[in-house]
Design an enzyme around this catalytic site. Structure first.
Site, PDB file in Angstrom:
ATOM      1  N   ALA A   1     -29.108  34.055  15.673  1.00 51.73           N
ATOM      2  CA  ALA A   1     -29.734  34.531  16.900  1.00 51.73           C
ATOM      3  C   ALA A   1     -28.711  34.953  17.946  1.00 51.73           C
ATOM      4  CB  ALA A   1     -30.630  33.435  17.470  1.00 51.73           C
TER       5      ALA A   1
ATOM      6  N   GLN B   1     -30.536  38.906  14.094  1.00 51.78           N
ATOM      7  CA  GLN B   1     -31.688  38.358  14.803  1.00 51.78           C
ATOM      8  C   GLN B   1     -31.443  38.413  16.310  1.00 51.78           C
ATOM      9  OE1 GLN B   1     -32.761  34.017  15.163  1.00 51.78           O
ATOM     10  NE2 GLN B   1     -34.319  34.633  13.671  1.00 51.78           N
TER      11      GLN B   1
ATOM     12  N   TYR C   1     -39.078  29.663  21.068  1.00 51.44           N
ATOM     13  CA  TYR C   1     -38.315  30.430  22.046  1.00 51.44           C
ATOM     14  C   TYR C   1     -39.257  31.381  22.798  1.00 51.44           C
ATOM     15  CZ  TYR C   1     -34.438  28.261  19.639  1.00 51.44           C
ATOM     16  OH  TYR C   1     -33.589  27.326  19.100  1.00 51.44           O
TER      17      TYR C   1
END
Length: 394
Positions: A73, A115, A194
């Site tokens: 991420a 990501q 998230y």
């Protein structure tokens, strides 16, 4: 390219049953040598300002035999930062740092998506220098890891409509930067508690405007982000990660069975997306079966392997094969790839897997528990290959 220096001996079993996980396939027009996806795993090896460090190029190149790598991420803006030393993709230094990683993986014959993740309320001023933002001013019911240790979560600022529109634009800009950095595409992270999942869930979204209330409103932000990213780089470069019913980071969706059919329908309307990535997929779960039936494109399934428990001895092979039989197209594995840079070869020859080492090593930086896992003696290692153009379309 530097690879693991330790090796173990390849076993010579009398016969090894071939695995469908190793069958070649395609993601759009991007050829994949097997159906194994290295799942995105945050490992805190970036600089304090989010630039990937050289050890990350080694780590990902070691694992380039995966059919596809989805890199960890990366935040699309400063306020979206979750923890310390995680990667970002919102300025030129981030692009250059990631380009070193994608070049290394490309030289080793691999393929990568990035990501993109905004933490929302999962963040802290000690990490980003900013107060986190979220759909509603509801704090995370947990502590946040910071450079000085765990800190109580702060109350996030409720996003205004202007905040929402700017964040959508930040995701699109981050996707363009990812392509500039050499990624074949991006995965929009709408899972694991998230920001995007915070908009989906009843307990974190108490808004009364067009982004809150009924399911059709709560999915709006996710759909707008995905549509903007698709418009920016092409839908065939864009995947979406979802986690129906997951309760990580204090998420309680409340109406999971209603959210995801509506979201999948809305994503279908965008058209031509690269894939949908379902976290903790269970082939016996009716919602998973419905998502598979409703989603016409490539489905990546991440099997349930015991949250917080030890990794199965086979690393998830049998669970992945069950998901393929249930209709998944690709299987993502995390810890198995972390501990086994040559996981594909180990599955091919039936070799035992390395055990995942002390959990603390996953996050404390450096090579230990990251690039020092042994490969099989004689297993193929990254080699130099002709480079394809950066940002080549899948």
């Amino acid at each position: 390219m530097t690879t693991a220096t330790l090796t173990t001996t390849i076993p010579t079993p009398a016969s090894v049953a071939p695995s469908p996980l190793l069958h070649p396939t395609h993601l759009g027009s991007l050829p994949l040598p097997n159906r194994l996806v290295m799942a995105p795993m945050t490992r805190n090896r970036a600089s304090a300002d989010g630039v990937p460090l050289p050890v990350m190029a080694t780590y990902y190149a070691q694992r380039a035999s995966a059919g596809l790598i989805v890199a960890e991420a990366s935040t699309p803006n400063a306020v979206g930062q979750t923890y310390a030393n995680i990667t970002a993709i919102h300025d030129d230094a981030h692009v250059e740092g990631w380009r070193r990683v994608t070049d290394a993986v490309r030289d080793a014959g691999g393929r990568m998506f990035l990501q993109i993740q905004h933490g929302g309320r999962v963040g802290h001023p000690d990490n980003s220098g900013l107060t986190p933002v979220a759909p509603s001013p509801i704090p995370l019911p947990d502590t946040i890891h910071t450079p000085s240790g765990p800190q109580p979560a702060v109350v996030p600022r409720q996003m205004t409509l202007d905040n929402i529109h700017r964040t959508v634009a930040d995701f699109a800009a981050a996707a363009r930067r990812a392509v500039d950095a050499g990624f074949a595409g991006v995965e929009v992270h709408a899972a694991n508690g998230y920001l995007l999942q915070q908009f989906l869930a009843r307990n974190t979204n108490h808004r009364t405007d067009a982004y809150g209330g009924p399911v059709a409103h709560r999915i709006r932000f996710v759909v707008e982000v995905v549509r903007a990213v698709a418009d920016a780089i092409g839908a065939d470069r864009v995947g979406v990660r979802i986690a129906p019913g997951i309760t990580v980071n204090g998420i309680e969706e409340g109406d999971t069975e209603d959210i995801y059919p509506a979201l999948v329908d809305a994503l279908n309307d965008i058209g031509g997306l690269a894939y949908l990535h379902v976290v903790f997929a269970d082939p016996e779960n009716p919602l998973f079966r419905r998502i598979r039936a409703d989603w016409p494109g490539t489905l990546i399934a991440n099997p349930v392997l015991g949250w917080g428990g030890p990794l199965p001895a086979d690393g998830g092979r049998r669970a992945g094969e069950r998901l393929l039989a249930a209709g998944a197209d690709l299987i993502s594995l995390g810890r198995a790839f972390l501990a086994n840079p040559d996981l594909v070869e180990r599955i091919r020859v039936g070799a035992p897997l390395n055990a995942v080492r002390d959990k603390g090593l996953m996050y404390e930086g450096g090579a230990a528990g990251y690039t020092d896992y042994p490969a099989l003696s004689g297993s193929p290692l990254p080699v130099s290959r002709p480079r394809t153009p950066r940002g080549a379309r899948p």
